[in-house]
Write a protein that holds these residues in place. Structure first.
Motif, short mmCIF file in Angstrom:
data_model
loop_
_atom_site.label_atom_id
_atom_site.label_comp_id
_atom_site.label_asym_id
_atom_site.label_seq_id
_atom_site.Cartn_x
_atom_site.Cartn_y
_atom_site.Cartn_z
N LYS A 199 19.71 28.51 -14.21
CA LYS A 199 18.36 27.98 -14.00
C LYS A 199 18.35 26.50 -13.64
N GLY A 200 19.34 25.79 -14.13
CA GLY A 200 19.41 24.36 -13.81
C GLY A 200 18.65 23.47 -14.76
N VAL A 201 17.89 24.06 -15.70
CA VAL A 201 17.14 23.28 -16.68
C VAL A 201 17.14 24.02 -18.01
N PHE A 202 16.84 23.28 -19.09
CA PHE A 202 16.54 23.89 -20.38
C PHE A 202 15.55 22.99 -21.09
N PHE A 203 14.86 23.55 -22.08
CA PHE A 203 13.89 22.80 -22.86
C PHE A 203 14.46 22.51 -24.24
N THR A 204 14.07 21.36 -24.83
CA THR A 204 14.51 20.98 -26.16
C THR A 204 13.30 20.77 -27.06
N SER A 227 8.84 14.33 -18.67
CA SER A 227 9.97 13.86 -17.85
C SER A 227 11.31 14.38 -18.35
N TRP A 228 11.38 14.62 -19.67
CA TRP A 228 12.66 15.02 -20.26
C TRP A 228 12.61 16.41 -20.87
N PHE A 229 11.53 17.16 -20.62
CA PHE A 229 11.38 18.53 -21.13
C PHE A 229 11.76 18.62 -22.61
N THR A 230 11.22 17.68 -23.40
CA THR A 230 11.51 17.61 -24.83
C THR A 230 10.21 17.53 -25.61
N THR A 231 10.08 18.34 -26.67
CA THR A 231 8.89 18.28 -27.51
C THR A 231 9.25 17.76 -28.90
N TYR A 232 8.25 17.15 -29.55
CA TYR A 232 8.39 16.66 -30.91
C TYR A 232 7.16 17.14 -31.70
#
Length: 654
Positions: A199-204, A227-232
Motif C-alpha cells: 500500500k505504501g502507507v500505514f496509520f499509527t 501530515s503524519w497519519f498519526t492519531t493521539y
C-alpha cells in the motif's frame, strides 16, 4: 492539497528516538524476551520508530505485543477483567464495559485536526496548530502510561491484500480497546510488512485513558495529524474516541482517497449489503447514513450482509465499482434493536456461544443486559452507565435517567450474524456495488426513496443530507447538515471532497452498464408533516425491505419509475406488490399511504435546496456542478408548482 510528512512529526520530536539503533536499544530495555522476539519479526523501520517513540513518550512499566494468536487474545481478555475494564455477564463470552458518564459518545468539541500554517481543513471541523498540539503532547502524554502496560497490535483496515485496504498500528494502555480491536479488525501481524510495502502507507494510533477519572475529561483530546497519519487520544475510554482504527483512521483514509487516489478510491461512512432479486440474483448496495439513523438496521435487512458502518471503494479493472468493509465486526448502537426489526442481530445478542462486549446498557441482578427499545420488559432496577439505577431515577436537573444510554453499544463478530456473507466479506476482490444510497433524519421533506437521474445528481443527494442530532455526539443539538453522512470525518475542505466524488462517479473507467444507481432514502417522514391522522412515523422499521427491494429491481431494469425534478420515484403497483411479498409478515400498502409518502411538497423541497445553496455558497471553491443541479431542480419544481400547486401527487406526474 494535503502535503504528507510536512511539519514536525510530534511523535518522534517528543519521543526523541531518531534512528533504528536507538529504537532497538529502547526495545531491549522496555520489553521482556518474549515480546522482544515478537517485535523482532516486524522489519519496517518506520513502524518500529513509531513504536519506539510511543514507548519513550508514554513510559509504560511493561510492553505487550499482540500477535493475534489465541494465547495473546486470551491474555487481553483476562487482563480486561482483572483491571475492571470489563465484567463477565451471565452468558459465557459476554462482558459489560462502562464508560464514564461524561464520556459516552464522540467528544466533538475536543476532537481536532493537527494542521500546518496555511493548511485548510473542512469548515465543519475543528483544528489545532501543530505547535499547540506539540505542547499538549509534551504536557499530558509524556509519562501517561507510568504504572501501566502498553499493548501494541497490527491490523488491516480491510481484507489483507484488498486494493483499498490500509494497514495500521494500534497502541493503547486499555485492554478493552485492544479486545475491541480484535473483534472489529483483522490482525495482520504476520503480513504487516508486506501490506505496508503493497500500500505504501500505514496509520499509527496512540491512546491512553490515563487515570480514567471524571475530572480528567476536560483535558481529554483526540488529535489527528493528517501530515503524519498519526492519531493521539487521551483521558477517555469510549471506543468512538479511543479505538482509533475506526473513525480516526477513517479520516486518514478519506484524505488518502481524496488527495492521493483521486478518482480511483473512496472512503465512505457506508454499510455494504446484498439484496436478493428474482432468480436468486444478489445486488450489492453501499449506503451512507449518520450514526443513529438506521444504517445498521438497513445493512442487516440485506440477504448477504457485509458491513454496517464503513466502506473502502475502488474502480476495478473490469469496470465495476468494488467495496470492502475495513472492519470485520460491529460496534453498533443497540437502542431500539429488537426481535421485530433486527432478528439476525438479536439472535447473537440473546443467544449462547458468541462473544459480545456490551457498553453502557442496563445490567440486572442476574447479569443480563437490557436496553431501551429491546422489546422486552425492562427490570425496575440494576446498574447502568451512571451507576446504580432504579425506575424513576433523575439526574441533577430532574430529568429522568433512561435504563440505557442512547448511545449504548454492542461489539461483536460480524461472522456470528446469520445473514453475514463472511466468505465474500473476506475476499480481497470486494463486492461489486450496484446501488449507492444516502439517508438522514428528515421528518417533512423528501419521500422514502428516490433515484438520481444521473451521477451528478447522485453526488448532490449525498451532499444534501440533513439529520437531527443524535446521541453519538456530545455537545451537538438540533437539525444539522450531514454531507454524505461523512461530514464529521472529512478532514479537508468540502470542495476537495465533493470534487473527488464527482470525479469518481463520472469516471470513464466505470462501465456504463455497471455505473451505480445513486438514491436517497428517508425512513423518518411523520404523519404530522404529511397530513396523516396517526402519530409518529408514517412508516415502520420493517418497511426497509420494500424500499431496498424496489431499488434492487430498478437497478437491474426490472421496474419503471416516475420522473420528478428531484429524481425517479416508484410506481404504486410495484410497491404494493413488494410490501406484500418482502415486508416480514406481509403488509397491505394503501394508495392513500403511497400518496402521503411520495407527493412532492414543493415549498419544503425548495426551502431545503436554498438552505443547502446558501450554506455551500459560504464554502470556498465548491464545484459549480452542485449549484447547477440545485438551480435546475428549483426551476423545474417552480414550474410544477405553477401547474399543480404546492403539493404534487405522483399521479399528476405519471
Amino acid at each position: 492539497m494535503l502535503e504528507l510528512r510536512k511539519g514536525i512529526d510530534i511523535l518522534s520530536h517528543v519521543g526523541g528516538i531518531n534512528n533504528i539503533a536507538e529504537a532497538q536499544d529502547l526495545f531491549k530495555k522496555s520489553l521482556d524476551s518474549e515480546n522482544l522476539a515478537k517485535l523482532e519479526k516486524i522489519k519496517n523501520e518506520e513502524a518500529l520508530l513509531k513504536i519506539a517513540n510511543a514507548i519513550a513518550i508514554c513510559e509504560p512499566d511493561e510492553v505487550f505485543v499482540n500477535t493475534g494468536s489465541s494465547e495473546d487474545v486470551d491474555k487481553i481478555r483476562k487482563w480486561s477483567i482483572e483491571t475492571g475494564e470489563e465484567e463477565p455477564l451471565a452468558v459465557k463470552g459476554h462482558t459489560i464495559h462502562f464508560d464514564l458518564p461524561q464520556d459516552q459518545a464522540r467528544l466533538v468539541k475536543q476532537t481536532f485536526y493537527i494542521i500546518n500554517d496555511g493548511e485548510k481543513t473542512s469548515s465543519l471541523a475543528k483544528s489545532i496548530a501543530r505547535q499547540d498540539a506539540l505542547e499538549y503532547v509534551e504536557k499530558y502524554v509524556k509519562g501517561i502510561m507510568k504504572g501501566m502496560r502498553m499493548l501494541i497490535g497490527f491490523y488491516s483496515r480491510g481484507p489483507v491484500g484488498a486494493q483499498a485496504a490500509i494497514p495500521a498500528i494500534e497502541i493503547s494502555s486499555s485492554n478493552y480497546v485492544l479486545h475491541s480491536a480484535e473483534i472489529l479488525y483483522r490482525n495482520c501481524y504476520e503480513s504487516f510488512d508486506a501490506e505496508v510495502t503493497r500500500k505504501g502507507v500505514f496509520f499509527t494510533n496512540l491512546h491512553s485513558q490515563g487515570p480514567n477519572r471524571p475530572e480528567d475529561i476536560p483535558n481529554a483530546r483526540i488529535f489527528m495529524d493528517r501530515s503524519w497519519f498519526t492519531t493521539y487520544s487521551t483521558f477517555c475510554t469510549y471506543a468512538g474516541n479511543t479505538l482509533l482504527l475506526k473513525k480516526g483512521n477513517h479520516r486518514f483514509a478519506v484524505d488518502y482517497s481524496v488527495y492521493v487516489k483521486t478518482a480511483e478510491e473512496l472512503s465512505e461512512h457506508m454499510f455494504i449489503t446484498g439484496i436478493k432479486g428474482p432468480g436468486g440474483r444478489v445486488t450489492y448496495f453501499a449506503g451512507a447514513a449518520p450514526s443513529g439513523c438506521g444504517k445498521t438496521t438497513t445493512a442487516m435487512a440485506g440477504d448477504a450482509f457485509i458491513g454496517d458502518d464503513l466502506a473502502q471503494m475502488w474502480i476495478a479493472e473490469d469496470g465495476t465499482v468494488r467495496a470492502v468493509n475495513p472492519e470485520k465486526g460491529i460496534f453498533g448502537i443497540v437502542e431500539d434493536v429488537n426481535q421485530e426489526g433486527d432478528p439476525y442481530l438479536m439472535k447473537v445478542l440473546r443467544g449462547e456461544g458468541k462473544e459480545v462486549i456490551w457498553s453502557n446498557v442496563l445490567i440486572d441482578e442476574n447479569k443480563k443486559p437490557y436496553w431501551v427499545g429491546c422489546g422486552e420488559e425492562i427490570p425496575k432496577k440494576g446498574r447502568n452507565f451512571q451507576g446504580e439505577w432504579y425506575e424513576g431515577k433523575t439526574d441533577e436537573n430532574g430529568k429522568p435517567i433512561p435504563p440505557s444510554h442512547p448511545n449504548s453499544r454492542a461489539t461483536l463478530h460480524a461472522s456470528d450474524i446469520e445473514n453475514h456473507n463472511t466468505e465474500l466479506a473476506e475476499d480481497p476482490k470486494g463486492v461489486p456495488i450496484k446501488v449507492i444510497t444516502y439517508s438522514g433524519r428528515d421528518s417533512d421533506t423528501m419521500p422514502p426513496v428516490w433515484v438520481a437521474r444521473n451521477s451528478d445528481e447522485g453526488v448532490v443527494i449525498g451532499a444534501s443530507i440533513v439529520s437531527a442530532a443524535t446521541a453519538t455526539e456530545i455537545g451537538v443539538s438540533g437539525v444539522r447538515r450531514q454531507p454524505w453522512a461523512n461530514e464529521p470525518f472529512i478532514p479537508g475542505p468540502l470542495a476537495d471532497y465533493m470534487q473527488a466524488q464527482f470525479d469518481f462517479f463520472n469516471s470513464k473507467k466505470i462501465k456504463d452498464s455497471d455505473r451505480p444507481v445513486m438514491a436517497g432514502i428517508n425512513y423518518f417522514l411523520t404523519h404530522a408533516a404529511r397530513g396523516g391522522n396517526g402519530k409518529g412515523l408514517l412508516g415502520e422499521k420493517r418497511d426497509v425491505k420494500a424500499w431496498l427491494g424496489w431499488l434492487e429491481l430498478y437497478a437491474n431494469g426490472d421496474v419503471e419509475a416516475i420522473e420528478t425534478p428531484i429524481g425517479f420515484i416508484p410506481k404504486y403497483e410495484d410497491l404494493k406488490k413488494l410490501f406484500a411479498e418482502r415486508v416480514p409478515g406481509g403488509k397491505e400498502y394503501t394508495k392513500e399511504l403511497y400518496d402521503m409518502q411520495f407527493s412532492l411538497y414543493i415549498d419544503n423541497i425548495i426551502a431545503r435546496i436554498r438552505l443547502q445553496r446558501e450554506a455551500y455558497s459560504k464554502e470556498s471553491a465548491i464545484p459549480q456542478k452542485l449549484f447547477e443541479v440545485y438551480d435546475k431542480q428549483e426551476k423545474e419544481l417552480l414550474a410544477l408548482k405553477e401547474k399543480f400547486g404546492s403539493v404534487v401527487k405522483p399521479d399528476q406526474l405519471a
